[in-house]
Motif scaffolding. Structure first.
Motif, PDB file in Angstrom:
ATOM      1  N   ARG A  21       0.548  -1.383   0.215  1.00 27.82           N
ATOM      2  CA  ARG A  21      -0.041   0.141  -0.059  1.00 27.82           C
ATOM      3  C   ARG A  21       0.696   1.206  -0.187  1.00 27.82           C
ATOM      4  N   ALA A  22       1.995   1.156   0.844  1.00 26.33           N
ATOM      5  CA  ALA A  22       2.716   2.286   0.947  1.00 26.33           C
ATOM      6  C   ALA A  22       3.492   2.635  -0.517  1.00 26.33           C
ATOM      7  N   GLY A 121      -7.580  -6.016  -7.683  1.00 27.59           N
ATOM      8  CA  GLY A 121      -8.326  -5.287  -6.517  1.00 27.59           C
ATOM      9  C   GLY A 121      -9.500  -6.177  -5.906  1.00 27.59           C
ATOM     10  N   ARG A 122      -9.493  -7.340  -6.062  1.00 28.68           N
ATOM     11  CA  ARG A 122     -10.488  -8.013  -5.426  1.00 28.68           C
ATOM     12  C   ARG A 122     -10.171  -9.585  -4.952  1.00 28.68           C
ATOM     13  N   ALA A 158      -4.604  -1.642  -1.917  1.00 31.96           N
ATOM     14  CA  ALA A 158      -3.533  -0.861  -2.622  1.00 31.96           C
ATOM     15  C   ALA A 158      -3.929  -0.731  -3.984  1.00 31.96           C
ATOM     16  N   ALA A 159      -4.600  -1.741  -4.637  1.00 30.43           N
ATOM     17  CA  ALA A 159      -5.075  -1.655  -6.050  1.00 30.43           C
ATOM     18  C   ALA A 159      -6.378  -1.003  -6.141  1.00 30.43           C
ATOM     19  N   ARG A 160      -7.234  -0.929  -5.047  1.00 29.35           N
ATOM     20  CA  ARG A 160      -8.517  -0.082  -5.048  1.00 29.35           C
ATOM     21  C   ARG A 160      -8.086   1.449  -4.981  1.00 29.35           C
ATOM     22  N   ALA A 192     -13.828   1.422  -6.117  1.00 28.97           N
ATOM     23  CA  ALA A 192     -13.540   2.616  -5.702  1.00 28.97           C
ATOM     24  C   ALA A 192     -13.765   2.883  -4.281  1.00 28.97           C
ATOM     25  N   THR A 193     -12.860   3.674  -3.717  1.00 35.07           N
ATOM     26  CA  THR A 193     -12.981   3.623  -2.309  1.00 35.07           C
ATOM     27  C   THR A 193     -12.994   5.314  -1.894  1.00 35.07           C
TER      28      THR A 193
END
Length: 331
Positions: A21-22, A121-122, A158-160, A192-193
């Motif tokens: 994620r970073a 992302g899933r 991270a992908a989202r 999407a977030t």
């Protein structure tokens, strides 16, 4: 002596070089826009079959003008980043570049590239057509990737976030001339977030003018997925309004029926059960198989049917199912 390598795992990895994620959030916009692969830490992570350092070369080939080589590169990316339905950390680093490549690729390549970005992302969801699973995105917090020991949900997060950062690339694709591209774009946007009201509004606007059956159902499920995850209290009423309206196209009613079942825990009303089990609904099995959410339920072409069966029979005692389906106890 005891092995303390895993003490306070994964908390002590947060924000370190092991936290994908970073790594993804640290990629500057100009690096993504300029396809400056050499400024991305691919080497920190592996894919399912080898070192992550191999991925930039495949992405560069995917973006090339050589159609045959691009198709081969995309196949290799799918194999490396989405093995048996699972996702892996280095895939999240690829998402910003996959989205940029898709934005300018030829239609068929565009759709499949977008789809790979969505699947990175899933969580693994092959065969899960349940009310709890169809729209599920996140993975169990302690599920890890064997090659990196990184929590799978960190890759998904991270992908989202990468998808959310690039909404400006995705939203225009809802108006793409290709129905498959529009359908898969809805699938990506469902991850999407952030900017959720903007995304949901764009999906709703597209639904109001969409005439393709597969895209309509994809838009409905995307709207429902966002609403489910972010606890939109209005969504069940919206979905019920669609499936209970006999003036709506059949595929809209079917898609909204599935959405409603995923948004609530109430038993399926007789009216909805009658709609989804009507013999006439079976003609939509093949038609709606390309809907991204349904493709993974059963790749043989009966994803919709299996999904309906699983949703309508969940939590019903076997004796009731025997009566419903005309079965009889074995002697």
């Amino acid at each position: 002596m005891g092995d303390d390598r895993w003490d306070d795992w994964p908390e002590r990895w947060v924000g370190t070089d092991c936290d994908v994620r970073a790594a993804v959030s640290a990629i500057p916009r100009e690096v993504k826009d300029g396809f400056r692969y050499d400024e991305v830490p691919w080497q920190r992570f592996r894919h399912f079959y080898g070192p992550g350092a191999e991925i930039p070369g495949l992405l560069a080939t995917l973006a090339s003008g050589d159609a045959e080589a691009a198709d081969e590169a995309l196949w290799q990316l799918w194999t490396s980043l989405h093995h048996q339905g699972g996702t892996i950390a280095v895939g999240a680093l690829a998402v910003p570049f996959l989205l940029r490549i898709a934005a300018t690729a030829r239609p068929q390549l565009r759709a499949q590239t977008l789809r790979l970005a969505a699947e990175i992302g899933r969580c693994q969801h092959m065969g899960d057509g349940s009310r709890e699973g169809l729209l599920q995105v996140a993975e169990e917090p302690l599920m890890i990737e064997g090659s990196t020991m990184c929590p799978v949900d960190w890759t998904i997060q991270a992908a989202r976030q990468a998808v959310t950062d690039d909404l400006h690339l995705l939203l225009p694709l809802l108006s793409d001339p290709g129905p498959e591209v529009r359908s898969v774009t809805a699938y990506v946007l469902a991850a999407a977030t952030g900017e959720l009201s903007h995304v949901s509004s764009a999906l709703q606007s597209r639904l109001a003018e969409e005439d393709d059956a597969v895209v309509r159902v994809s838009l409905i499920l995307a709207i429902a997925q966002l609403a489910r995850e972010h606890q939109d209290e209005y969504a069940p009423k919206w979905a019920r309004g669609l499936w209970s309206d006999p003036g709506r196209p059949p595929e809209v009613r079917i898609g909204a029926g599935l959405a409603w079942l995923c948004l609530v825990t109430d038993p399926a009303p007789d009216e909805l059960r009658a709609l989804l089990t009507d013999p006439g609904t079976r003609q939509y099995d093949d038609l709606l198989q390309p809907v991204p959410w349904l493709t993974w339920i059963d790749p043989t072409g009966v994803g919709l049917r299996n999904c309906i069966d699983e949703m309508l029979t969940a939590n019903i005692p076997d004796t009731v199912l025997d009566d419903h389906w005309g079965g009889a106890p074995s002697s």
